[in-house]
Scaffold this motif. Structure first.
Motif, PDB file in Angstrom:
ATOM      1  N   ILE A 102       0.870  -1.031  -0.114  1.00 15.41           N
ATOM      2  CA  ILE A 102       0.131   0.040   0.013  1.00 15.41           C
ATOM      3  C   ILE A 102       0.832   1.086  -0.126  1.00 15.41           C
ATOM      4  O   ILE A 102       1.914   1.493   0.517  1.00 15.41           O
ATOM      5  N   PHE A 103       0.650   2.161  -0.875  1.00 18.25           N
ATOM      6  CA  PHE A 103       1.506   3.347  -0.796  1.00 18.25           C
ATOM      7  C   PHE A 103       0.397   4.613  -0.701  1.00 18.25           C
ATOM      8  O   PHE A 103      -0.738   4.376  -1.004  1.00 18.25           O
ATOM      9  N   GLN A 104       1.056   5.591  -0.016  1.00 12.57           N
ATOM     10  CA  GLN A 104       0.518   6.840  -0.076  1.00 12.57           C
ATOM     11  C   GLN A 104       1.482   7.925  -0.135  1.00 12.57           C
ATOM     12  O   GLN A 104       2.529   7.796   0.251  1.00 12.57           O
ATOM     13  N   ALA A 105       0.851   9.019  -0.766  1.00 16.40           N
ATOM     14  CA  ALA A 105       1.844  10.273  -1.023  1.00 16.40           C
ATOM     15  C   ALA A 105       1.401  11.485   0.067  1.00 16.40           C
ATOM     16  O   ALA A 105       0.200  11.662   0.196  1.00 16.40           O
ATOM     17  N   GLY A 106       2.456  11.685   0.833  1.00 18.89           N
ATOM     18  CA  GLY A 106       2.047  12.779   1.776  1.00 18.89           C
ATOM     19  C   GLY A 106       1.670  12.446   3.234  1.00 18.89           C
ATOM     20  O   GLY A 106       1.131  11.113   3.323  1.00 18.89           O
ATOM     21  N   SER A 118      -2.052  -2.086   7.983  1.00 17.41           N
ATOM     22  CA  SER A 118      -1.253  -2.649   7.118  1.00 17.41           C
ATOM     23  C   SER A 118      -0.400  -3.762   8.009  1.00 17.41           C
ATOM     24  O   SER A 118      -0.005  -4.955   7.593  1.00 17.41           O
ATOM     25  N   THR A 119       0.308  -3.256   9.075  1.00 18.18           N
ATOM     26  CA  THR A 119       0.958  -4.379  10.056  1.00 18.18           C
ATOM     27  C   THR A 119       0.260  -5.496  10.303  1.00 18.18           C
ATOM     28  O   THR A 119       0.584  -6.656  10.224  1.00 18.18           O
ATOM     29  N   LEU A 120      -1.298  -5.099  10.728  1.00 14.78           N
ATOM     30  CA  LEU A 120      -1.842  -6.355  11.184  1.00 14.78           C
ATOM     31  C   LEU A 120      -2.360  -7.102  10.211  1.00 14.78           C
ATOM     32  O   LEU A 120      -2.591  -8.359  10.456  1.00 14.78           O
ATOM     33  N   ARG A 121      -2.525  -6.540   8.931  1.00 18.49           N
ATOM     34  CA  ARG A 121      -2.860  -7.322   7.750  1.00 18.49           C
ATOM     35  C   ARG A 121      -1.828  -7.924   6.954  1.00 18.49           C
ATOM     36  O   ARG A 121      -2.103  -8.433   5.822  1.00 18.49           O
ATOM     37  N   GLN A 122      -0.506  -7.712   7.354  1.00 18.14           N
ATOM     38  CA  GLN A 122       0.411  -8.218   6.778  1.00 18.14           C
ATOM     39  C   GLN A 122       1.037  -7.444   5.511  1.00 18.14           C
ATOM     40  O   GLN A 122       1.143  -8.492   4.428  1.00 18.14           O
ATOM     41  N   TYR A 123       0.514  -6.436   5.174  1.00 18.07           N
ATOM     42  CA  TYR A 123       1.037  -5.701   4.003  1.00 18.07           C
ATOM     43  C   TYR A 123       2.052  -4.773   4.098  1.00 18.07           C
ATOM     44  O   TYR A 123       2.313  -4.283   5.314  1.00 18.07           O
ATOM     45  N   LYS A 124       2.886  -4.547   3.312  1.00 14.06           N
ATOM     46  CA  LYS A 124       3.722  -3.437   3.310  1.00 14.06           C
ATOM     47  C   LYS A 124       3.261  -1.958   3.124  1.00 14.06           C
ATOM     48  O   LYS A 124       2.419  -1.868   2.066  1.00 14.06           O
ATOM     49  N   PHE A 125       3.653  -1.157   3.766  1.00 14.08           N
ATOM     50  CA  PHE A 125       2.873   0.108   3.632  1.00 14.08           C
ATOM     51  C   PHE A 125       4.145   0.937   3.682  1.00 14.08           C
ATOM     52  O   PHE A 125       5.284   1.224   4.315  1.00 14.08           O
ATOM     53  N   LYS A 126       4.038   1.994   2.389  1.00 16.44           N
ATOM     54  CA  LYS A 126       5.290   3.031   2.218  1.00 16.44           C
ATOM     55  C   LYS A 126       4.713   4.281   2.106  1.00 16.44           C
ATOM     56  O   LYS A 126       3.673   4.392   1.148  1.00 16.44           O
TER      57      LYS A 126
END
Length: 333
Positions: A102-106, A118-126
């Motif tokens: 999962i990506f987010q800008a800002g 994301s941590t709980l559902r085991q995704y990488k978040f940047k």
């Protein structure tokens, strides 16, 4: 009311369930404490309490003000609702699969919520940030498990280069999404499906006005749309700073401003602008008089609610039902 609850508990003695049922009948609604065991921590999102304000606004006859305490969500923010709704929607669309990114800008508080979920559902978040982003905010994001990339070309938190960098990262990585609360209708829908119904349930339909801030506009639009569907006469007020883009666009008519797609202007009946000093004063009074520590946005929306309440026709007749205003408190920041 509290005496009645105490009598109920004494009457039923050791039968806690019976006591809770009596309390439920007294309030005329379902109590969240009736289901205290959660299957996972994500079920802690929502069902936040309404808190009656006893001092602030007491000078206004026959008006009751309630605070919807969204700071009771797990990360301390209403954005937990938004983030979870967007993630689940992306999963249902098939855009996000196990192990994805999962990506987010800002930076904003939604980034904190997304990092946690994301941590709980085991995704990488940047998250992609500008060089001038406060270092404490970066530390907080990392503490929630976020990966942070500073985009050196970005000039501020809303610079277009942040989104361009996020899009480039998504193009390179399969099973990835960019989540954006300002465009994603899952944001607005979360509040139509849950936050609004909670308010209606907890006040047994006895609500006359709803006040919330601007931001993405999703909270105000979703809650307002639901409450108006139940009671068309209900008033929806946006409380924001005097120089807010919502004031400049919707009140002053600045055609050069684009508002978030998650905001529905047809839902809002009135815009009330508040200066920073007044917002700070109400934020302080909320703690000093009511014992509630909340963020500056709450100070703004509460000040707006008081302005609105003071503009109502005088309601001296005690036989007239109290006019009930719900103010959404989004976080503690």
């Amino acid at each position: 009311m509290f005496d009645e609850i105490s009598r109920s508990i004494d009457e039923f003695g050791n039968s806690l369930l019976g006591a809770l049922n009596t309390v439920q009948n007294t309030f005329g609604r379902e109590l969240s404490v009736a289901k205290p065991i959660k299957e996972n921590v994500l079920q802690m999102i929502g069902n936040t309490p309404l808190i009656r304000l006893n001092q602030i606004g007491s000078h206004i006859p026959n008006v009751e003000i309630y605070l919807k305490a969204e700071f009771c969500n797990p990360t301390g923010s209403v954005k937990d609702r938004t983030a979870l709704s967007m993630v689940l929607a992306a999963e249902r669309r098939g855009e996000l699969k196990p192990g994805g990114s999962i990506f987010q800008a800002g930076y904003n508080t939604t980034a904190i919520s997304l990092a946690w979920i994301s941590t709980l559902r085991q995704y990488k978040f940047k998250v992609f940030l500008a060089p001038d982003t406060d270092q404490e905010k970066i530390k907080e994001l990392k503490s929630y498990g976020a990966l942070v990339e500073v985009v050196q070309l970005a000039k501020g938190n809303w610079d277009d280069s942040l989104l361009e960098t996020a899009k480039a990262a998504k193009d390179k990585e399969k099973n990835s999404v960019i989540l954006n609360e300002f465009k994603d209708m899952a944001n607005t829908n979360a509040h139509f499906l849950f936050t609004g119904p909670e308010i209606w349930r907890d006040l047994a339909g006895n609500v006359d006005a709803f006040v919330a801030g601007g931001g993405s506009g999703g909270t105000l639009s979703g809650v307002g749309r639901y409450l108006k569907s139940k009671k068309p006469s209900l008033r929806v007020i946006m409380g924001v700073s005097k120089n807010s883009r919502f004031i400049r666009k919707m009140v002053q008519g600045d055609s050069g401003i684009r508002l978030p797609e998650s905001f529905d202007p047809k839902v809002t009946d009135q815009y009330i602008g508040v200066d920073r000093d007044e917002a700070l004063r109400y934020q302080s009074e909320l703690y000093q008089k009511e014992g509630i520590f909340a963020g500056l946005t709450t100070g703004t929306t509460l000040a707006s609610a008081i302005h609105y309440a003071e503009s109502l026709p005088t309601r001296e007749d005690q036989k007239t039902p109290s006019y009930k205003i719900v103010v959404l408190s989004p976080d503690r920041l």
